[in-house]
Scaffold this motif. Structure first.
Motif, PDB file in Angstrom:
ATOM      1  N   GLN A 179       0.866  -1.166   0.000  1.00 44.89           N
ATOM      2  CA  GLN A 179       0.000   0.000   0.000  1.00 44.89           C
ATOM      3  C   GLN A 179       0.912   1.228   0.000  1.00 44.89           C
ATOM      4  O   GLN A 179       2.079   1.143   0.388  1.00 44.89           O
ATOM      5  CB  GLN A 179      -0.911  -0.002   1.232  1.00 44.89           C
ATOM      6  N   HIS A 180       0.377   2.349  -0.443  1.00 50.23           N
ATOM      7  CA  HIS A 180       1.247   3.526  -0.524  1.00 50.23           C
ATOM      8  C   HIS A 180       0.469   4.806  -0.277  1.00 50.23           C
ATOM      9  O   HIS A 180      -0.759   4.870  -0.473  1.00 50.23           O
ATOM     10  CB  HIS A 180       1.934   3.603  -1.888  1.00 50.23           C
ATOM     11  N   TYR A 182       0.615   8.624  -1.613  1.00 49.84           N
ATOM     12  CA  TYR A 182       1.170   9.316  -2.780  1.00 49.84           C
ATOM     13  C   TYR A 182       1.204  10.818  -2.541  1.00 49.84           C
ATOM     14  O   TYR A 182       0.256  11.409  -2.002  1.00 49.84           O
ATOM     15  CB  TYR A 182       0.304   8.999  -3.997  1.00 49.84           C
ATOM     16  N   SER A 212      -2.792  11.231   1.662  1.00 55.09           N
ATOM     17  CA  SER A 212      -2.343  10.960   0.295  1.00 55.09           C
ATOM     18  C   SER A 212      -3.021  11.865  -0.713  1.00 55.09           C
ATOM     19  O   SER A 212      -4.195  12.244  -0.551  1.00 55.09           O
ATOM     20  CB  SER A 212      -2.630   9.499  -0.064  1.00 55.09           C
ATOM     21  N   HIS A 219      -4.494   2.676  -4.279  1.00 50.06           N
ATOM     22  CA  HIS A 219      -3.486   2.766  -3.234  1.00 50.06           C
ATOM     23  C   HIS A 219      -3.075   1.406  -2.683  1.00 50.06           C
ATOM     24  O   HIS A 219      -2.205   1.338  -1.804  1.00 50.06           O
ATOM     25  CB  HIS A 219      -3.989   3.654  -2.095  1.00 50.06           C
ATOM     26  N   TRP A 251       7.216   1.199   6.957  1.00 53.41           N
ATOM     27  CA  TRP A 251       7.165   2.180   5.885  1.00 53.41           C
ATOM     28  C   TRP A 251       8.508   2.241   5.171  1.00 53.41           C
ATOM     29  O   TRP A 251       9.560   2.224   5.795  1.00 53.41           O
ATOM     30  CB  TRP A 251       6.815   3.564   6.435  1.00 53.41           C
ATOM     31  N   HIS A 262       6.291   8.475  -3.178  1.00 54.87           N
ATOM     32  CA  HIS A 262       5.404   7.503  -2.542  1.00 54.87           C
ATOM     33  C   HIS A 262       6.051   7.004  -1.260  1.00 54.87           C
ATOM     34  O   HIS A 262       7.229   6.627  -1.251  1.00 54.87           O
ATOM     35  CB  HIS A 262       5.145   6.302  -3.449  1.00 54.87           C
ATOM     36  N   VAL A 264       5.780   3.886   1.031  1.00 56.56           N
ATOM     37  CA  VAL A 264       5.278   2.545   0.725  1.00 56.56           C
ATOM     38  C   VAL A 264       5.255   1.685   1.980  1.00 56.56           C
ATOM     39  O   VAL A 264       6.230   1.640   2.753  1.00 56.56           O
ATOM     40  CB  VAL A 264       6.161   1.869  -0.348  1.00 56.56           C
ATOM     41  N   TRP A 265       4.143   1.002   2.166  1.00 58.51           N
ATOM     42  CA  TRP A 265       3.976   0.023   3.255  1.00 58.51           C
ATOM     43  C   TRP A 265       3.949  -1.362   2.616  1.00 58.51           C
ATOM     44  O   TRP A 265       3.070  -1.673   1.812  1.00 58.51           O
ATOM     45  CB  TRP A 265       2.677   0.277   3.996  1.00 58.51           C
TER      46      TRP A 265
END
Length: 312
Positions: A179-180, A182, A212, A219, A251, A262, A264-265
């Motif tokens: 997931q991210h 942005y 985001s 996402h 993260w 981004h 990112v997870w």
């Protein structure tokens, strides 16, 4: 004394036998000239050179240009052969194309049948200058050549040998579930502070999502290969992602993509692994079949080329 039938001494028989002998000798010693293919007009040579330049960024060498010209002449040979066999007269694709051309030129009589219009187009030799017709006839000839000597289906031994030879290429790629958050380019100056806030607050992706910017592709991404991710985010993003820690539930980033930054997870990462034979058996069989068809076509074209004179 051996008696021979009178007709064996007849002059007409001697002349007949002599004529047959001379005919056979003439056919052997002076065969009819082979059909000529080429040379290519300068405009087509320039087009081939331009296509090569566009693909490679350089002009072709003398040997490369000769190969390009030979390939183009072989295509002309296949087209010529198709016309000799009257294949264009019985192909529905050719028929529809010529009818379309005739109507586009405003030469089609509304009272004429399609058969009459098709013959009119042939009489006008429209098929000789149409690239679609040419490509179609080349395709039909290639199909006939392969069908005349169809390759055998690949054996288990051949499939297994191809599997061993291509093991590195067939490796199953890693898969990412992520997931991210942005940040578009206008918000990039604020990214360090926002990223620090997300990390210090130990936010989950759901908690961070309101921070985001809108992202057209969504996402959350599940079980994506690097190639699939690259189609969405770009190669630079994927290279950075693959260079980061493989730990999940943390993260990563910010990482730059074609759109911006981004955070990112990483939910899950399935590492790359060797392929199993049964996973790729059908792919290998298709590839081997295509290789065999290509070889059969090449051999057939070379055999046909011996009946033609090529002028480069």
């Amino acid at each position: 004394m051996v008696l021979r039938p009178a007709f064996l001494r007849a002059p007409w028989l001697h002349f007949l036998l002599l004529g047959v002998l001379l005919y056979l000798l003439q056919a052997r010693l002076f065969p009819p000239p082979a059909p000529v293919v080429g040379p290519l007009p300068q405009s087509r040579i320039e087009a081939l050179t331009g296509q090569w330049l566009a693909l490679t960024g350089r002009t072709p060498s003398t040997e490369e240009l000769a190969g390009l010209k030979r390939t183009e002449l072989e295509q002309d040979m296949l087209f010529q052969r198709a016309l000799t066999l009257d294949l264009h007269r019985h192909d529905p694709v050719v028929q529809q194309r010529l009818l379309l051309n005739l109507r586009f030129l405003g030469l089609a009589d509304a009272d004429s049948s399609d058969a009459d219009l098709f013959q009119q187009a042939l009489d006008m030799r429209l098929h000789l200058g149409d690239e679609v017709v040419r490509r179609r006839m080349i395709q039909v000839m290639e199909q006939l050549i392969v069908a005349s000597n169809p390759p055998a289906a690949p054996t288990d031994a051949e499939i297994e040998a191809a599997f061993e030879a291509r093991s590195a290429e067939l490796e199953r790629p890693p898969r990412y579930s992520l997931q991210h958050v942005y940040f578009n380019r206008e918000r990039e100056p604020d990214v360090p502070d926002i990223a620090l806030r997300i990390r210090d607050s130990a936010m989950t992706p759901q908690q961070a999502l309101p921070l985001s910017s809108p992202f057209l592709h969504g996402h959350a991404f599940r079980h994506q290969t690097p190639e699939q991710l690259a189609r969405t985010f770009g190669a630079v993003f994927v290279d950075r992602l693959m260079g980061e820690s493989t730990a999940t539930g943390v993260w990563i980033g910010p990482l730059r993509s074609a759109y911006g930054l981004h955070l990112v997870w990483l939910d899950d990462l399935t590492p790359a692994r060797p392929a199993q034979l049964e996973e790729v058996r059908e792919q290998l069989a298709r590839d081997l079949t295509q290789q065999a068809r290509t070889q059969a076509l090449r051999a057939g074209v070379e055999r046909l080329a011996t009946q033609y004179e090529f002028r480069l």
